[in-house]
Design a protein around this motif. Sequence first.
Motif, PDB file in Angstrom:
ATOM      1  N   TRP A 169      -2.888  44.524  -1.759  1.00 35.75           N
ATOM      2  CA  TRP A 169      -3.898  45.273  -1.010  1.00 35.75           C
ATOM      3  C   TRP A 169      -3.943  46.691  -1.562  1.00 35.75           C
ATOM      4  CZ3 TRP A 169      -3.338  44.170   5.013  1.00 35.75           C
ATOM      5  CH2 TRP A 169      -3.888  42.902   5.284  1.00 35.75           C
ATOM      6  N   THR A 170      -5.144  47.206  -1.793  1.00 34.97           N
ATOM      7  CA  THR A 170      -5.316  48.590  -2.228  1.00 34.97           C
ATOM      8  C   THR A 170      -5.166  49.513  -1.017  1.00 34.97           C
ATOM      9  OG1 THR A 170      -7.673  48.581  -1.760  1.00 34.97           O
ATOM     10  CG2 THR A 170      -6.996  47.810  -3.959  1.00 34.97           C
ATOM     11  N   GLU A 171      -5.100  50.821  -1.297  1.00 33.52           N
ATOM     12  CA  GLU A 171      -5.075  51.790  -0.193  1.00 33.52           C
ATOM     13  C   GLU A 171      -6.310  51.628   0.688  1.00 33.52           C
ATOM     14  OE1 GLU A 171      -2.648  53.910   0.988  1.00 33.52           O
ATOM     15  OE2 GLU A 171      -1.545  52.652  -0.414  1.00 33.52           O
ATOM     16  N   ALA A 172      -7.451  51.373   0.038  1.00 37.93           N
ATOM     17  CA  ALA A 172      -8.694  51.189   0.804  1.00 37.93           C
ATOM     18  C   ALA A 172      -8.605  49.952   1.699  1.00 37.93           C
ATOM     19  CB  ALA A 172      -9.876  51.078  -0.153  1.00 37.93           C
ATOM     20  N   ASP A 173      -8.019  48.893   1.186  1.00 35.75           N
ATOM     21  CA  ASP A 173      -7.849  47.681   2.006  1.00 35.75           C
ATOM     22  C   ASP A 173      -6.981  47.988   3.231  1.00 35.75           C
ATOM     23  OD1 ASP A 173      -9.199  46.206   0.057  1.00 35.75           O
ATOM     24  OD2 ASP A 173      -7.338  45.583  -0.943  1.00 35.75           O
ATOM     25  N   LYS A 174      -5.885  48.701   2.978  1.00 38.43           N
ATOM     26  CA  LYS A 174      -4.958  49.012   4.074  1.00 38.43           C
ATOM     27  C   LYS A 174      -5.632  49.900   5.124  1.00 38.43           C
ATOM     28  CE  LYS A 174      -1.030  48.568   0.951  1.00 38.43           C
ATOM     29  NZ  LYS A 174       0.007  49.262   0.160  1.00 38.43           N
ATOM     30  N   ASN A 175      -6.401  50.887   4.649  1.00 34.26           N
ATOM     31  CA  ASN A 175      -7.112  51.740   5.597  1.00 34.26           C
ATOM     32  C   ASN A 175      -8.156  50.944   6.376  1.00 34.26           C
ATOM     33  OD1 ASN A 175      -5.636  54.001   4.907  1.00 34.26           O
ATOM     34  ND2 ASN A 175      -7.076  54.635   3.309  1.00 34.26           N
ATOM     35  N   GLY A 176      -8.757  49.980   5.691  1.00 31.88           N
ATOM     36  CA  GLY A 176      -9.717  49.120   6.374  1.00 31.88           C
ATOM     37  C   GLY A 176      -9.053  48.350   7.496  1.00 31.88           C
ATOM     38  N   VAL A 177      -7.919  47.723   7.202  1.00 36.85           N
ATOM     39  CA  VAL A 177      -7.228  46.928   8.216  1.00 36.85           C
ATOM     40  C   VAL A 177      -6.750  47.837   9.352  1.00 36.85           C
ATOM     41  CG1 VAL A 177      -5.255  45.412   8.668  1.00 36.85           C
ATOM     42  CG2 VAL A 177      -6.550  45.178   6.535  1.00 36.85           C
ATOM     43  N   LYS A 178      -6.298  49.034   8.992  1.00 34.39           N
ATOM     44  CA  LYS A 178      -5.795  49.932  10.031  1.00 34.39           C
ATOM     45  C   LYS A 178      -6.903  50.458  10.946  1.00 34.39           C
ATOM     46  CE  LYS A 178      -2.892  52.207   7.145  1.00 34.39           C
ATOM     47  NZ  LYS A 178      -1.965  53.277   6.691  1.00 34.39           N
ATOM     48  N   GLY A 179      -8.121  50.541  10.436  1.00 34.12           N
ATOM     49  CA  GLY A 179      -9.155  51.089  11.303  1.00 34.12           C
ATOM     50  C   GLY A 179     -10.588  50.896  10.827  1.00 34.12           C
ATOM     51  N   GLY A 180     -10.798  51.025   9.535  1.00 37.32           N
ATOM     52  CA  GLY A 180     -12.169  50.990   9.016  1.00 37.32           C
ATOM     53  C   GLY A 180     -12.899  49.695   9.339  1.00 37.32           C
ATOM     54  N   ASN A 181     -12.189  48.579   9.253  1.00 37.32           N
ATOM     55  CA  ASN A 181     -12.852  47.298   9.530  1.00 37.32           C
ATOM     56  C   ASN A 181     -13.319  47.220  10.981  1.00 37.32           C
ATOM     57  OD1 ASN A 181     -12.105  46.668   6.935  1.00 37.32           O
ATOM     58  ND2 ASN A 181     -10.371  45.376   7.539  1.00 37.32           N
ATOM     59  N   ALA A 182     -12.506  47.749  11.885  1.00 42.71           N
ATOM     60  CA  ALA A 182     -12.880  47.724  13.309  1.00 42.71           C
ATOM     61  C   ALA A 182     -14.091  48.630  13.546  1.00 42.71           C
ATOM     62  CB  ALA A 182     -11.712  48.175  14.176  1.00 42.71           C
ATOM     63  N   ILE A 183     -14.098  49.780  12.889  1.00 46.94           N
ATOM     64  CA  ILE A 183     -15.223  50.700  13.068  1.00 46.94           C
ATOM     65  C   ILE A 183     -16.526  50.032  12.616  1.00 46.94           C
ATOM     66  CG2 ILE A 183     -16.192  52.897  12.231  1.00 46.94           C
ATOM     67  CD1 ILE A 183     -13.250  53.973  12.367  1.00 46.94           C
ATOM     68  N   SER A 184     -16.445  49.282  11.507  1.00 49.12           N
ATOM     69  CA  SER A 184     -17.642  48.555  11.047  1.00 49.12           C
ATOM     70  C   SER A 184     -17.987  47.400  11.975  1.00 49.12           C
ATOM     71  CB  SER A 184     -17.403  47.962   9.649  1.00 49.12           C
ATOM     72  OG  SER A 184     -17.089  48.971   8.733  1.00 49.12           O
ATOM     73  N   LEU A 185     -16.988  46.592  12.294  1.00 48.80           N
ATOM     74  CA  LEU A 185     -17.256  45.378  13.083  1.00 48.80           C
ATOM     75  C   LEU A 185     -17.868  45.729  14.438  1.00 48.80           C
ATOM     76  CD1 LEU A 185     -17.013  42.312  13.605  1.00 48.80           C
ATOM     77  CD2 LEU A 185     -14.656  42.713  14.368  1.00 48.80           C
ATOM     78  N   PHE A 186     -17.328  46.762  15.058  1.00 52.68           N
ATOM     79  CA  PHE A 186     -17.793  47.108  16.406  1.00 52.68           C
ATOM     80  C   PHE A 186     -18.828  48.217  16.393  1.00 52.68           C
ATOM     81  CE2 PHE A 186     -13.421  45.431  16.950  1.00 52.68           C
ATOM     82  CZ  PHE A 186     -13.786  44.248  17.557  1.00 52.68           C
ATOM     83  N   ASN A 187     -19.216  48.625  15.170  1.00 53.12           N
ATOM     84  CA  ASN A 187     -20.278  49.613  15.026  1.00 53.12           C
ATOM     85  C   ASN A 187     -19.988  50.847  15.874  1.00 53.12           C
ATOM     86  OD1 ASN A 187     -22.670  50.531  13.900  1.00 53.12           O
ATOM     87  ND2 ASN A 187     -23.947  49.636  15.534  1.00 53.12           N
ATOM     88  N   LEU A 188     -18.749  51.361  15.722  1.00 53.66           N
ATOM     89  CA  LEU A 188     -18.342  52.525  16.525  1.00 53.66           C
ATOM     90  C   LEU A 188     -18.980  53.793  15.948  1.00 53.66           C
ATOM     91  CD1 LEU A 188     -14.542  51.722  17.000  1.00 53.66           C
ATOM     92  CD2 LEU A 188     -16.471  50.963  18.374  1.00 53.66           C
TER      93      LEU A 188
END
Lengths: 381, 381
Positions: free
Chosen positions: B362-381
């Motif tokens: 996992w890249t740093e970007a992947d890890k940041n995504g799992v930690k928060g970025g993916n949720a922000i996108s999924l839930f359109n926060l």
Amino acid sequence: MASKLLVVDVHTHLYLPRYASLLRERTTLPKIITRTRDDGRKDERLVILKDEPSGGRPIGPSYVERDEKLTFMKKHGIDISIVSTANPWLDFLQPKEAHQLSLQLNDDLEEYCSTGPTVTGTSMKQLYGFGLLPIVSGISTESLLEAVRQISASSHLKGLIMGTRGVGKGLDDEALDPIWAAISEAGLAVFLHPHYGISKESWGAKNNGHVLPLALGFPMETTIATTRLILSGVFDRFPSLRLLLAHSGGALPQLSSRLASCIDHDPIVASRLKHDARFYLGKLYLDAVCYGPEELGFVSDVIARSNRYETGSKNVASGGRSSGSGRMLFGTDHPFFPPLSSSERWKSVVENLDAIENVQGWTEADKNGVKGGNAISLFNL
Amino acid sequence: MASKLLVVDVHTHLYLPRYASLLRERTTLPKIITRTRDDGRKDERLVILKDEPSGGRPIGPSYVERDEKLTFMKKHGIDISIVSTANPWLDFLQPKEAHQLSLQLNDDLEEYCSTGPTVTGTSMKQLYGFGLLPIVSGISTESLLEAVRQISASSHLKGLIMGTRGVGKGLDDEALDPIWAAISEAGLAVFLHPHYGISKESWGAKNNGHVLPLALGFPMETTIATTRLILSGVFDRFPSLRLLLAHSGGALPQLSSRLASCIDHDPIVASRLKHDARFYLGKLYLDAVCYGPEELGFVSDVIARSNRYETGSKNVASGGRSSGSGRMLFGTDHPFFPPLSSSERWKSVVENLDAIENVQGWTEADKNGVKGGNAISLFNL
């Protein structure tokens, strides 16, 4: 080394003729029934469970005849099979009958293997076996030990196959300690295989054939039994016990860090164990019957990381995926999962071989080990 | 992007005050009981199941008070939590009461979130929520749809949490089709969470505390429910349904190739599905609550490979481990698994964050995504 190029199937079943006859004679489950098909031909079905979907499993000569096993092996490039009686073993019998039949079937299996062909150019046989213990409710420890001694003295039997019920209370029952001790002492492997699944109320009302109990119930049963063994301290008391798990350990690898966390939050349970739960996964052997390269790679990761979880270990680094492959062994689950059409090769075999070929991070040597070399070492063939 | 650096917890529970009051008033299970400890202090315990080990689970202010949630978040560097009522939800209520209470609790939760603090320097709130449906036996479809509409109209509720019983016959019940349709249409996420586990006869007679039902029973329940959903064709009929699985999907990733093989050998079941079972795993979202880096890496492999299994797909290559990380989302399971001592940080949180950090590939970007970025996108926060 020539041995590296041999393919060994450690998960391959049979019903010995004596056992099949018994199932045909029975009037209660489990039993083999004969149906007459529309075209007048006879069709045998094995009915193990009440309300079994599709009226039981079709059962033909591939379950009983040694020539069928050898033909299947030749067709798929399998050099050696370590055959085992398929479930339900002797679980449904009373102690006296189970005891007598286990001794007879172990002798039958030794003969089945010893009178079979030899791998060309070697002194190895093509067939070896896992024997049976009369492990049923009410059996005496001495009867179980007698079967262990018999298997140990049978040069073509390399271990024994066992279900998850023990003598009625599961495998975490201290009553089995003398058996684990004797098995460890004899250097036999225990092939732990599911049969009961989990309670069928989990499957709901829809008709999904055998899919849910086979795809999920079987591996869940193995997962639960092995976890209960870990929690009972069996691997601490018998560190040289060699346990081979069917279906790559079911769900245990994926649930192992969660298991470790749950134990960690329960001081009473944690205090009973010498190591983090993940350590014990590195003490297991797992067949490579999980149909996918990602699954196999993950299982080898979980074996490889186990040294990180030894109490007092300074090994923070994992051994790496390669190092985990040494405890994984090719299997087919033959004669279950036959092809739907009379194709040349069984999909279940092709998929499990392809999975091994396609694991990222395994060297050719690792792959050859999983296909056969590891079994040759483990069973000292 | 600033959003990449935020930590979002998608698996974090609460009992709203109205719900806790109800549990305290009840005389039958589930209920909250008060015990007086030896030192005279009061001690509340939530008893969900008959014969629950340790007399129920300790339950304190961390389950109910918003300030406790925010303090926990601050201590662990969590910027945003998407909170959900913990099991047993409304499962034990009659339809009328469940209907009324779901509407009240959804309003309570919207207020809990909307009146809470904002993430510094952004317009985002620190608290969002998953609402509740009154999904109990005997409920009308219209009552369920009313709750879906209410959640959809509540700007801080991003989806709903759901158990596995449906309206009594599980989630593979066609009676739920209008609900899946409405949820998909509204763009809400369904957080599928276990509660019942599997039949306790699997756990045997030994006292292992909560370890077996929590470590194995919970993820097995999720695995079974999701598999039944796949087999029922829900993902074919509602391809835009967004299902988030608790505990990284339980055992489903590791059993998915076996599942595909079992389906493949049953033409009737296979004929009902548009794709290989492994395709559907790529349509899921999975929390990253499995306590180990190897587990997380494997789950992302399984998501990444799903495109290989689309019927008619020419994508033989997997997207690679990185590509699978986009559907995985950090979670803590707070306030469950509290630390044994009053240490600064909860081990359950530390382990799940460490696991993300240590995933190979996992890249740093992947890890940041799992930690928060993916949720922000999924839930359109």
